[in-house]
Design an enzyme around this catalytic site. Structure first.
Site: not given
Length: 166
Positions: A47, A52, A96-97, A138-139, A142
């Site tokens: 995702g 981000q 996470c990225l 999680h997404e 953000h």
């Protein structure tokens, strides 16, 4: 299409709350294509959220189609997503990225109901469970300026340095 730069902790822009999408046009679809290319370039990313890549709109891409044994809805573009119901809780490890050097244990709801629009502005409803529900939560964090490190139970016992990032 382009691979966009991913903001990384401690960049203060990751704390910014995103605005709803109001215009569903070609520029939105072009951005979604770039966001998807960026997700695919990330190591093992299921995702990605628009904030981000410093685009502060409520847009998330999630794709669990590569996990056939995990109940999921496949590839999703979620615009203006909102959790309308949740139940159950479980702890699980997340990465996470935007936090490439760490993973951590986070408590999330195990089942959720979600409503979101697609790239054409059409509203959809989803029922999700397990890993898919965790990934969506999680997404969506953000979009509200939160990272998984903000949700770990204890930074001393539940945050781990990533040994290998694949």
């Amino acid at each position: 299409m382009a691979i966009l730069d991913i903001l990384k902790l401690p960049d203060p822009r990751l704390k910014q709350v995103s605005e709803p999408v109001e215009t569903f046009d070609q520029a939105l679809r072009d951005f979604i294509a770039d966001l998807e290319e960026t997700r695919l370039a990330g190591p093992g990313a299921v995702g990605i959220a628009a904030p981000q890549v410093a685009h502060f709109r409520r847009i998330v891409i999630l794709d669990l189609s590569g996990r056939p044994k995990t109940p999921n809805h496949g590839h999703l573009v979620l615009i203006n997503p909102e959790i309308t119901h949740w139940e159950g809780f479980a702890m699980g490890r997340e990465g996470c990225l935007s936090v490439p050097d760490y993973t951590g244990n986070v408590i999330r709801a195990t089942q959720i109901r979600l409503k979101a629009q697609d790239a054409d502005g059409v509203e959809h409803q989803y029922e999700m469970e397990g890993f898919e529900a965790r990934a969506v939560q999680h997404e969506l964090d953000h979009l509200d300026g939160l990272l998984f490190v903000d949700r770990v139970v204890s930074r001393r016992t539940d945050l781990y340095r990533r040994k290998v990032y694949k």
